[in-house]
Design a protein around this motif. Structure first.
Motif, PDB file in Angstrom:
ATOM      1  N   ILE A 112       0.840  -1.204   0.000  1.00  0.00           N
ATOM      2  CA  ILE A 112       0.000   0.000   0.000  1.00  0.00           C
ATOM      3  C   ILE A 112       0.872   1.251   0.000  1.00  0.00           C
ATOM      4  O   ILE A 112       0.606   2.219  -0.727  1.00  0.00           O
ATOM      5  CB  ILE A 112      -0.941   0.007   1.214  1.00  0.00           C
ATOM      6  N   ASP A 113       1.917   1.254   0.813  1.00  0.00           N
ATOM      7  CA  ASP A 113       2.815   2.420   0.856  1.00  0.00           C
ATOM      8  C   ASP A 113       3.420   2.698  -0.513  1.00  0.00           C
ATOM      9  O   ASP A 113       3.515   3.855  -0.944  1.00  0.00           O
ATOM     10  CB  ASP A 113       3.929   2.188   1.873  1.00  0.00           C
ATOM     11  N   ARG A 114       3.818   1.634  -1.211  1.00  0.00           N
ATOM     12  CA  ARG A 114       4.398   1.815  -2.548  1.00  0.00           C
ATOM     13  C   ARG A 114       3.357   2.375  -3.514  1.00  0.00           C
ATOM     14  O   ARG A 114       3.652   3.277  -4.320  1.00  0.00           O
ATOM     15  CB  ARG A 114       4.937   0.476  -3.073  1.00  0.00           C
ATOM     16  N   LEU A 115       2.143   1.876  -3.427  1.00  0.00           N
ATOM     17  CA  LEU A 115       1.081   2.343  -4.314  1.00  0.00           C
ATOM     18  C   LEU A 115       0.682   3.784  -4.013  1.00  0.00           C
ATOM     19  O   LEU A 115       0.353   4.551  -4.914  1.00  0.00           O
ATOM     20  CB  LEU A 115      -0.141   1.427  -4.193  1.00  0.00           C
ATOM     21  N   VAL A 116       0.729   4.154  -2.736  1.00  0.00           N
ATOM     22  CA  VAL A 116       0.422   5.537  -2.357  1.00  0.00           C
ATOM     23  C   VAL A 116       1.466   6.483  -2.934  1.00  0.00           C
ATOM     24  O   VAL A 116       1.135   7.536  -3.502  1.00  0.00           O
ATOM     25  CB  VAL A 116       0.339   5.671  -0.821  1.00  0.00           C
ATOM     26  N   ASP A 117       2.735   6.122  -2.805  1.00  0.00           N
ATOM     27  CA  ASP A 117       3.806   6.951  -3.377  1.00  0.00           C
ATOM     28  C   ASP A 117       3.649   7.079  -4.891  1.00  0.00           C
ATOM     29  O   ASP A 117       3.800   8.170  -5.456  1.00  0.00           O
ATOM     30  CB  ASP A 117       5.177   6.328  -3.055  1.00  0.00           C
ATOM     31  N   GLU A 118       3.350   5.978  -5.542  1.00  0.00           N
ATOM     32  CA  GLU A 118       3.187   5.984  -6.994  1.00  0.00           C
ATOM     33  C   GLU A 118       2.027   6.892  -7.397  1.00  0.00           C
ATOM     34  O   GLU A 118       2.133   7.691  -8.335  1.00  0.00           O
ATOM     35  CB  GLU A 118       2.926   4.559  -7.475  1.00  0.00           C
ATOM     36  N   ALA A 119       0.917   6.780  -6.676  1.00  0.00           N
ATOM     37  CA  ALA A 119      -0.256   7.602  -7.006  1.00  0.00           C
ATOM     38  C   ALA A 119       0.055   9.083  -6.847  1.00  0.00           C
ATOM     39  O   ALA A 119      -0.340   9.907  -7.683  1.00  0.00           O
ATOM     40  CB  ALA A 119      -1.437   7.202  -6.124  1.00  0.00           C
ATOM     41  N   TYR A 120       0.761   9.451  -5.787  1.00  0.00           N
ATOM     42  CA  TYR A 120       1.054  10.873  -5.573  1.00  0.00           C
ATOM     43  C   TYR A 120       1.941  11.429  -6.679  1.00  0.00           C
ATOM     44  O   TYR A 120       1.732  12.558  -7.150  1.00  0.00           O
ATOM     45  CB  TYR A 120       1.720  11.087  -4.216  1.00  0.00           C
ATOM     46  N   GLN A 121       2.914  10.636  -7.113  1.00  0.00           N
ATOM     47  CA  GLN A 121       3.767  11.098  -8.205  1.00  0.00           C
ATOM     48  C   GLN A 121       2.960  11.295  -9.486  1.00  0.00           C
ATOM     49  O   GLN A 121       3.152  12.266 -10.224  1.00  0.00           O
ATOM     50  CB  GLN A 121       4.903  10.089  -8.444  1.00  0.00           C
ATOM     51  N   ARG A 122       2.030  10.409  -9.748  1.00  0.00           N
ATOM     52  CA  ARG A 122       1.196  10.552 -10.944  1.00  0.00           C
ATOM     53  C   ARG A 122       0.248  11.740 -10.828  1.00  0.00           C
ATOM     54  O   ARG A 122      -0.138  12.332 -11.839  1.00  0.00           O
ATOM     55  CB  ARG A 122       0.402   9.271 -11.180  1.00  0.00           C
ATOM     56  N   MET A 123      -0.129  12.097  -9.621  1.00  0.00           N
ATOM     57  CA  MET A 123      -1.055  13.213  -9.417  1.00  0.00           C
ATOM     58  C   MET A 123      -0.433  14.563  -9.783  1.00  0.00           C
ATOM     59  O   MET A 123      -1.148  15.571  -9.856  1.00  0.00           O
ATOM     60  CB  MET A 123      -1.536  13.243  -7.963  1.00  0.00           C
ATOM     61  N   GLN A 124       0.854  14.597 -10.027  1.00  0.00           N
ATOM     62  CA  GLN A 124       1.502  15.848 -10.432  1.00  0.00           C
ATOM     63  C   GLN A 124       1.253  16.179 -11.900  1.00  0.00           C
ATOM     64  O   GLN A 124       1.658  17.228 -12.392  1.00  0.00           O
ATOM     65  CB  GLN A 124       3.020  15.770 -10.181  1.00  0.00           C
ATOM     66  N   GLU A 125       0.559  15.270 -12.604  1.00  0.00           N
ATOM     67  CA  GLU A 125       0.333  15.470 -14.031  1.00  0.00           C
ATOM     68  C   GLU A 125      -1.095  15.048 -14.383  1.00  0.00           C
ATOM     69  O   GLU A 125      -1.594  14.036 -13.889  1.00  0.00           O
ATOM     70  CB  GLU A 125       1.338  14.638 -14.841  1.00  0.00           C
ATOM     71  N   ASP A 126      -1.760  15.837 -15.223  1.00  0.00           N
ATOM     72  CA  ASP A 126      -3.087  15.502 -15.734  1.00  0.00           C
ATOM     73  C   ASP A 126      -2.953  14.943 -17.144  1.00  0.00           C
ATOM     74  O   ASP A 126      -2.190  15.472 -17.962  1.00  0.00           O
ATOM     75  CB  ASP A 126      -3.999  16.731 -15.770  1.00  0.00           C
ATOM     76  N   ILE A 127      -3.693  13.893 -17.413  1.00  0.00           N
ATOM     77  CA  ILE A 127      -3.631  13.202 -18.702  1.00  0.00           C
ATOM     78  C   ILE A 127      -4.967  13.366 -19.415  1.00  0.00           C
ATOM     79  O   ILE A 127      -6.031  13.285 -18.794  1.00  0.00           O
ATOM     80  CB  ILE A 127      -3.363  11.697 -18.499  1.00  0.00           C
ATOM     81  N   ARG A 128      -4.916  13.590 -20.724  1.00  0.00           N
ATOM     82  CA  ARG A 128      -6.112  13.479 -21.549  1.00  0.00           C
ATOM     83  C   ARG A 128      -5.885  12.337 -22.524  1.00  0.00           C
ATOM     84  O   ARG A 128      -4.857  12.297 -23.213  1.00  0.00           O
ATOM     85  CB  ARG A 128      -6.406  14.770 -22.301  1.00  0.00           C
ATOM     86  N   ALA A 129      -6.826  11.421 -22.582  1.00  0.00           N
ATOM     87  CA  ALA A 129      -6.629  10.237 -23.419  1.00  0.00           C
ATOM     88  C   ALA A 129      -7.940   9.815 -24.063  1.00  0.00           C
ATOM     89  O   ALA A 129      -9.024  10.076 -23.556  1.00  0.00           O
ATOM     90  CB  ALA A 129      -6.064   9.082 -22.591  1.00  0.00           C
TER      91      ALA A 129
END
Length: 679
Positions: A112-129
Motif C-alpha cells: 500500500i505504501d508503494r502504491l500511495v507513493d506511486e499515485a502521488y507522483q502521478r497526481m503531479q500530471e493531468d492526462i487526456r486520453a
C-alpha cells in the motif's frame, strides 16, 4: 437500475473517508431515538462529518442535521417495517457491497505504501486520453477471450496504418459513449465522444488503465492491455502539469437537443454580447441573475463547487487552464450543455504529500490495486489467532486417502471415518470431515481444473488442497470478525444497508407512485392549476428560405412572402408560390409561442405592437423572416405541457404527506444534553 446506482453513489461518495478525522468513532452515547431505534453519537457524527466537508457548499448545522437524519431513520424504519430488508435481491446487493468494503482489510501495508507513493507522483500530471474498448468478461472462455483479443489487435493495426483514432473508436468501440446516440422524439443526434475520456489523474481510472495512460508516449497508440471491462488501446492526447483544485463562477447559456443550428448561433451571439458587457465594466452579479440558466448557482453569483480536472468537460477544463489570476474572465466556451462564460475564483495546487497521504491511502485501499500480497496477510491472520496445525493427522489422512483422488473421481470412503482435527484457528477446530467436504466441492467443478501433472501424488495433491482450504478458512475467519474489530467498517456497512433500504422505500412510496398513479397526479395537478401558468407570450412564425439565384431575387421573394404572411396564407400556399423556381426553393417554417427570454430576436421586438415582421436577406441569398403574429395573454398550462414539473411537485407533495405520517409512527426524542456536548 441506473437510478439506484446514481442514488447510492450520492449517499456513499465519501464512505470510509471519515474515520481518520472522526473523534466520535467510539462514542456510544444515545443522541436520539426515532421510534424505538436509538441513534448513537458515533453513528450520527460519522455521517455528519462526511457530508459537511470543506467542498460542500450547503453546509448544515448540527441541529439542522439532527432533523434531516431523524427523517432518514424514520424512512429506514418504515422500510424495515415493510420487510424490504428480507428480499433476496436486497441481501444479494448488500453482500456485494460488503465484499467490496472488506477488500482493504486484506492487503499488505508495504505494498500500500508503494502504491500511495506511486499515485502521488502521478497526481503531479493531468492526462487526456482516448480509448477503444472491446468487451471481454473476466470469466470469459478461452475462445471468447481470444476472439476479443484478435478483434482489438486488428483495430490497432488499422490505426497504426494511419486511420483516425476517433473515427475508428466511433465505429468499433464497445464503450457506448464513443458512438453517436439517437435522441428521443426525432430530435438532433446526441454526439458521441469518439473515445475521448477528457482529462484525468491518478485514482480517477481503474489501475491498469491509469498505468497504461501514464506509460504511453504522447500521441502514440498504446500496446493492448486488459482491465475488468475487457481489452483496450489508448492514445494519450495531452499531458499537463496538474490543475489541482479550482473554483470558478460561470454564466450558463443552456442549449437543448432540439435546438436548431440557428438557435445555437443565436445563443452564442447572446453569450458574446454578455461577455462584451463584462469587458465594458458590466457587473458580474447582475449579469448572472439576468442571463444564467444554471438555477443552482444563481444565488451563489454563479460560483460552482471546487473541482478537479476529471469533473468537467475537457473544453471547459482547457479554458480554465488559461485563466491565471483571480477575477480573469474567459470568452464563451462551448460544452455539450451549451455555452459558459467562466470567471476564475480561486485555485489550490496539489497539496504536499504528507497532507494528502491519508486520503490517497483510503482510495488505494478501495481500489483494485489493493488486491496484492495475500500470503503475507494470511500469515498475519495465522499469527493473530494462533493458528495450530496437526501434521501427524494430515499425514494419516494422506496415508489412508485413496489414489482415486488423482483421477478426479475421488472415493472418500477410505478417510470418511477418521474424524481427526487438522488445524485450529482461534476458537475454531477444522477436521478431516471439513476437509473432505471442501475437496468434494472442489472436484465437482473438475471440468474447470487444469489436468494433473504425471508427477503428482496423493500427498502433493492433498497438500495443495490443504493449503488452499486452510488459507480460505483464515481469510473467512478474519472476514467474519471485521464488524467487531473495526468500527469504521461496521458504520460504513450500516450506511450501505440503510441507503439501499432508503432507495427501495422511496421508490415504492414516492418515485413509483408519482409516475404510475396517473389519477393521483391529475388530481394534484387540478388542485394546483394556478401554479402552472404561461406568462405573456408572443405567437410567432419563423421562416427560412434558401436557393435563390441572386440577392435581387431573394429581396423580391422576401417582400412577397411577407405579404402572404400578413394575409394569413398557409405554409403550403407559401411554398406552392415558389414551386416552379429553378433551383427549387428550400423552406423551413416554424410556428410557436414564446415567453420573454427564450428567443433574442423575439425579445427585441417584444414591445412592438403585433402583428410585426422583421426580415432580412442573408449573405448566401437566403431569406430569414420573423413575424410576431399576436400577443398571447397569460393562460393556464395543460398537464402535457408541464408534466415533468408537475411530477416533481407531486413527488414533493407525496414526500411531505408521507413524512407527516412517519413522524407520528416514529416519534423523535432528542437527548438535549448529549446534543449540547457535541455542538
Amino acid at each position: 437500475m441506473l437510478k439506484r446506482i446514481v442514488f447510492c453513489s450520492l449517499i456513499f461518495s465519501a464512505a470510509g473517508l471519515f474515520a481518520q478525522d472522526n473523534p466520535y468513532l467510539n462514542d456510544e452515547r444515545v443522541l436520539m431515538t426515532v421510534g424505538d431505534t436509538p441513534v448513537t453519537v458515533s453513528e450520527f457524527m460519522s455521517i455528519y462529518i462526511k457530508n459537511n466537508r470543506d467542498d460542500v457548499l450547503d453546509k448544515k448545522t448540527v441541529e439542522e442535521y439532527v432533523e434531516m437524519y431523524a427523517n432518514f431513520k424514520a424512512k429506514v424504519n418504515e422500510a424495515r417495517a415493510q420487510q424490504l430488508d428480507t428480499a433476496g435481491s436486497f441481501r444479494k446487493e448488500l453482500s456485494g457491497y460488503r465484499k467490496d468494503l472488506a477488500k482493504p482489510y486484506f492487503v499488505e501495508e508495504q505494498v500500500i505504501d508503494r502504491l500511495v507513493d506511486e499515485a502521488y507522483q502521478r497526481m503531479q500530471e493531468d492526462i487526456r486520453a482516448s480509448h477503444i474498448l472491446i468487451f471481454c468478461n473476466e470469466n470469459a472462455t478461452p475462445k471468447d477471450t481470444l476472439a476479443a483479443y484478435r478483434k482489438i489487435e486488428n483495430i490497432r493495426k488499422r490505426i497504426l496504418k494511419g486511420e483516425d483514432f476517433g473515427a475508428v473508436a466511433a465505429e468499433t468501440s464497445d464503450d457506448p459513449s464513443a458512438k453517436d446516440q439517437p435522441a428521443p422524439n426525432n430530435q438532433s443526434v446526441l454526439k458521441g465522444n469518439r473515445g475521448d475520456l477528457g482529462y484525468f489523474t491518478a485514482l480517477n481510472m481503474v489501475y491498469p488503465f491509469e498505468t497504461a495512460a501514464y506509460a504511453a508516449q504522447a500521441n502514440s497508440v498504446s500496446p493492448i492491455f486488459r482491465t475488468s471491462f475487457g481489452y483496450h488501446i489508448l492514445k494519450t492526447t495531452d499531458r499537463q502539469p496538474a490543475l489541482g483544485s479550482v473554483q470558478v463562477a460561470h454564466i450558463f447559456f443552456q442549449s437543448k437537443p432540439e435546438y436548431t443550428e440557428e438557435q445555437n448561433d443565436s445563443l452564442l451571439r447572446l453569450a458574446n454580447s454578455v461577455y462584451e458587457k463584462l469587458q465594458n465594466d458590466g457587473q458580474w452579479e447582475s449579469l448572472v441573475r439576468q442571463y444564467s440558466n444554471d438555477k443552482a448557482t444563481i444565488s451563489y453569483n454563479g460560483v460552482l463547487p471546487w473541482f478537479t480536472c476529471n469533473r468537467m468537460d475537457p473544453n471547459f477544463i482547457a479554458t480554465v487552464r488559461k485563466l491565471k489570476n483571480k477575477g480573469d474572465i474567459a470568452p464563451p466556451v462551448k460544452t455539450d450543455f451549451g455555452y459558459h462564460i467562466v470567471r476564475l475564483e480561486d485555485t489550490k495546487p496539489v497539496p504536499p504529500f504528507e497532507e494528502l497521504k491519508g486520503d490517497i491511502r483510503s482510495k488505494v485501499l478501495r481500489d483494485s490495486r489493493s488486491e496484492l500480497s495475500a500470503e503475507t496477510i494470511i500469515e498475519k491472520i495465522k499469527k493473530e489467532y494462533t493458528y495450530t496445525v496437526y501434521p501427524e493427522n494430515l499425514k494419516k489422512f494422506q496415508t489412508q486417502c485413496d489414489a482415486s483422488l488423482l483421477s478426479g473421481e475421488w472415493d472418500s470412503e477410505s478417510v470418511m471415518k477418521l474424524g481427526l482435527p487438522l488445524f485450529k484457528l482461534g476458537d475454531t477446530i477444522l477436521t478431516t470431515n471439513d476437509f473432505i467436504e471442501y475437496i468434494e466441492t472442489k472436484l465437482s467443478g473438475k471440468q474447470e481444473e487444469s489436468p494433473l501433472a504425471s508427477t503428482e501424488t496423493v500427498e502433493t495433491v492433498s497438500a495443495k488442497h490443504f493449503k488452499t482450504w486452510s488459507d480460505n478458512i483464515c481469510l473467512a475467519y478474519e472476514d467474519n470478525r471485521l464488524e467487531q474489530k473495526y468500527p469504521n467498517f461496521r458504520i460504513t456497512l450500516d450506511e450501505y444497508h440503510n441507503g439501499i433500504l432508503l432507495y427501495e422505500v422511496i421508490e415504492k412510496e414516492i418515485w413509483g407512485r408519482s409516475t404510475t398513479d396517473t389519477i393521483g397526479l391529475e388530481t394534484f395537478f387540478e388542485s394546483n392549476r394556478d401554479k402552472y401558468v404561461w406568462g405573456e407570450r408572443r405567437d410567432f412564425t419563423v421562416l427560412h428560405a434558401l436557393s435563390f439565384n441572386s440577392a435581387k431575387e431573394a429581396e423580391k421573394a422576401k417582400s412577397s412572402i411577407v405579404k402572404m404572411l400578413n394575409k394569413g396564407k398557409s405554409d403550403d400556399e407559401i411554398q406552392a408560390a415558389f414551386s416552379k423556381n429553378d433551383p427549387p426553393v428550400v423552406f423551413k417554417i416554424v410556428h410557436g409561442k414564446a415567453e420573454k427570454g427564450v428567443n433574442q430576436e423575439i425579445d427585441a421586438a417584444w414591445n412592438t405592437p403585433a402583428p410585426h415582421t422583421v426580415s432580412q436577406v442573408l449573405p448566401d441569398n437566403g431569406i430569414e423572416i420573423l413575424r410576431i403574429n399576436k400577443t398571447v395573454t397569460p393562460e393556464r398550462k395543460q398537464l402535457n405541457e408541464t408534466r415533468g414539473l408537475a411530477i416533481i411537485d407531486y413527488q414533493e407533495y407525496l414526500e411531505k404527506t408521507w413524512l407527516e405520517m412517519l413522524s407520528k409512527k416514529y416519534p423523535i426524542k432528542v437527548n438535549q444534553e448529549v446534543l449540547e456536548s457535541i455542538k
